[in-house]
Design an enzyme around this catalytic site. Sequence first.
Site, PDB file in Angstrom:
ATOM      1  N   GLU A   1      20.031  19.607 -39.984  1.00  0.00           N
ATOM      2  CA  GLU A   1      21.674  19.146 -39.945  1.00  0.00           C
ATOM      3  C   GLU A   1      22.322  20.275 -40.685  1.00  0.00           C
ATOM      4  O   GLU A   1      23.447  20.744 -40.489  1.00  0.00           O
ATOM      5  CB  GLU A   1      21.715  17.716 -40.857  1.00  0.00           C
ATOM      6  CG  GLU A   1      20.730  16.752 -40.156  1.00  0.00           C
ATOM      7  CD  GLU A   1      19.530  16.663 -40.800  1.00  0.00           C
ATOM      8  OE1 GLU A   1      18.883  15.223 -40.923  1.00  0.00           O
ATOM      9  OE2 GLU A   1      18.710  17.584 -40.846  1.00  0.00           O
TER      10      GLU A   1
ATOM     11  N   CYS B   1      17.454  12.633 -44.268  1.00  0.00           N
ATOM     12  CA  CYS B   1      16.903  12.559 -45.547  1.00  0.00           C
ATOM     13  C   CYS B   1      17.868  11.938 -46.475  1.00  0.00           C
ATOM     14  O   CYS B   1      19.208  12.378 -46.622  1.00  0.00           O
ATOM     15  CB  CYS B   1      16.134  13.704 -46.191  1.00  0.00           C
ATOM     16  SG  CYS B   1      17.394  15.219 -46.451  1.00  0.00           S
TER      17      CYS B   1
ATOM     18  N   ARG C   1      -4.166  27.516 -32.458  1.00  0.00           N
ATOM     19  CA  ARG C   1      -4.648  27.835 -34.061  1.00  0.00           C
ATOM     20  C   ARG C   1      -3.036  28.020 -34.779  1.00  0.00           C
ATOM     21  O   ARG C   1      -2.977  27.541 -36.017  1.00  0.00           O
ATOM     22  CB  ARG C   1      -5.366  28.972 -34.254  1.00  0.00           C
ATOM     23  CG  ARG C   1      -6.786  28.554 -33.992  1.00  0.00           C
ATOM     24  CD  ARG C   1      -7.782  29.987 -34.213  1.00  0.00           C
ATOM     25  NE  ARG C   1      -9.208  29.582 -33.722  1.00  0.00           N
ATOM     26  CZ  ARG C   1     -10.006  30.452 -33.547  1.00  0.00           C
ATOM     27  NH1 ARG C   1      -9.931  31.827 -33.977  1.00  0.00           N
ATOM     28  NH2 ARG C   1     -11.474  30.223 -33.064  1.00  0.00           N
TER      29      ARG C   1
ATOM     30  N   THR D   1     -22.318  26.267 -36.864  1.00  0.00           N
ATOM     31  CA  THR D   1     -21.390  27.094 -35.990  1.00  0.00           C
ATOM     32  C   THR D   1     -21.271  28.432 -36.694  1.00  0.00           C
ATOM     33  O   THR D   1     -21.209  29.420 -36.116  1.00  0.00           O
ATOM     34  CB  THR D   1     -20.306  26.193 -35.700  1.00  0.00           C
ATOM     35  OG1 THR D   1     -20.525  25.163 -34.788  1.00  0.00           O
ATOM     36  CG2 THR D   1     -18.995  27.036 -34.991  1.00  0.00           C
TER      37      THR D   1
ATOM     38  N   SER E   1     -19.843  13.892 -35.142  1.00  0.00           N
ATOM     39  CA  SER E   1     -19.563  12.792 -36.441  1.00  0.00           C
ATOM     40  C   SER E   1     -18.199  12.267 -36.232  1.00  0.00           C
ATOM     41  O   SER E   1     -17.782  11.145 -36.585  1.00  0.00           O
ATOM     42  CB  SER E   1     -19.712  13.676 -37.505  1.00  0.00           C
ATOM     43  OG  SER E   1     -21.232  14.262 -37.673  1.00  0.00           O
TER      44      SER E   1
END
Length: 351
Positions: free
Chosen positions: A57, A82, A196, A208, A302
């Site tokens: 804004e 806000c 990424r 890994t 997992s």
Amino acid sequence: MRQLFEVDEIFMFRAIELARLGMGLVSPNPMVGCVIVRNGVIIGEGYHSEFGGAHAEVNAINRVKDKSLLADSTIYVTLEPCAHQGKTPPCADLILKHKIPNVVIGTVDPFLEVAGRGIERLRQGGCQVVEGVLEDKCLELNRRFFTFHQKKRPFVLLKWAQTADGFIDIDRSQENFGQPTWITNDLSRIAVHKMRTDESAILVGTNTARKDNPSLTVREWSGRSPLRLVIDRLGNLDRSLALFDQSVPTVVYTTLEVPSLTNLEFKRIDFDGTELQQILADLHRRGILSLIVEGGQKLINSFVKDVIWDEARVFVGKNVFLEGVRAPKFDGELIKSEELDDSWMFLFRRR
């Protein structure tokens, strides 16, 4: 009361386009775009371009050369302005200061210090406020931000590459450790590095880290590298691995008490079956909005087993292994696919 018009969607769509320019630059803040319109003509626009910097804004209002025009304008913003003092003053107060009479909002801000207070302040100040314009697209835009505040954890993206016959790796002996098994092509790797730059953190497991020796940095795209995370329960990983090079901020989750170094923090957690929840809670405390889980099979499974994921990005190459390490199985809805030369990227959302 001001009515919703079709033109409102046109200008809100432009605000969404602007907001996307802040991708990967504003976290842990949301991406926000803003357009100011007078008599059907855009007289100012802006977006939140960096964390700690001016909000959308503010940037849009600053682009309006003749501020007297604001008193007869409509301001479109993808997220509720806000109403609290943070790193910058409240945007709701700025709108009231310039006597902008009409405010069109995409979606309410879930952040507890805002959460409807901005809208309330604007209405109390005499503004005509319209809510929910292209709300679904505004929610999609900031799905990381909303997940972070509503679920108290980062938005979790699972990522892996698999062969045409469904394998993510060959059965490697220790002699083959040190480099990943390439499955897709150069264009796919560029897409991964672009991914990424968009996200806040990236996590791999012990196997890994040992087998692939990944850097988990951005090298094939322009942008900042995510916070690197690795699980090393017993501290068995060799310190010569790329993840320990201190080139970018890195956190190692372990059971051990280990002194931290520059850009290398050792965070002790309990491996009692709740380690994923502990890691996500720690990332929430750090203000990490999104997390890429890049492997391996055990770690990804997992997250799938505990149903702690939001998206899966699966890169599929043309070659076949016939045998090896099977790709994870999951229940997801295909959202889109993208051809990358002779490879494909499939984007799934958790059902």
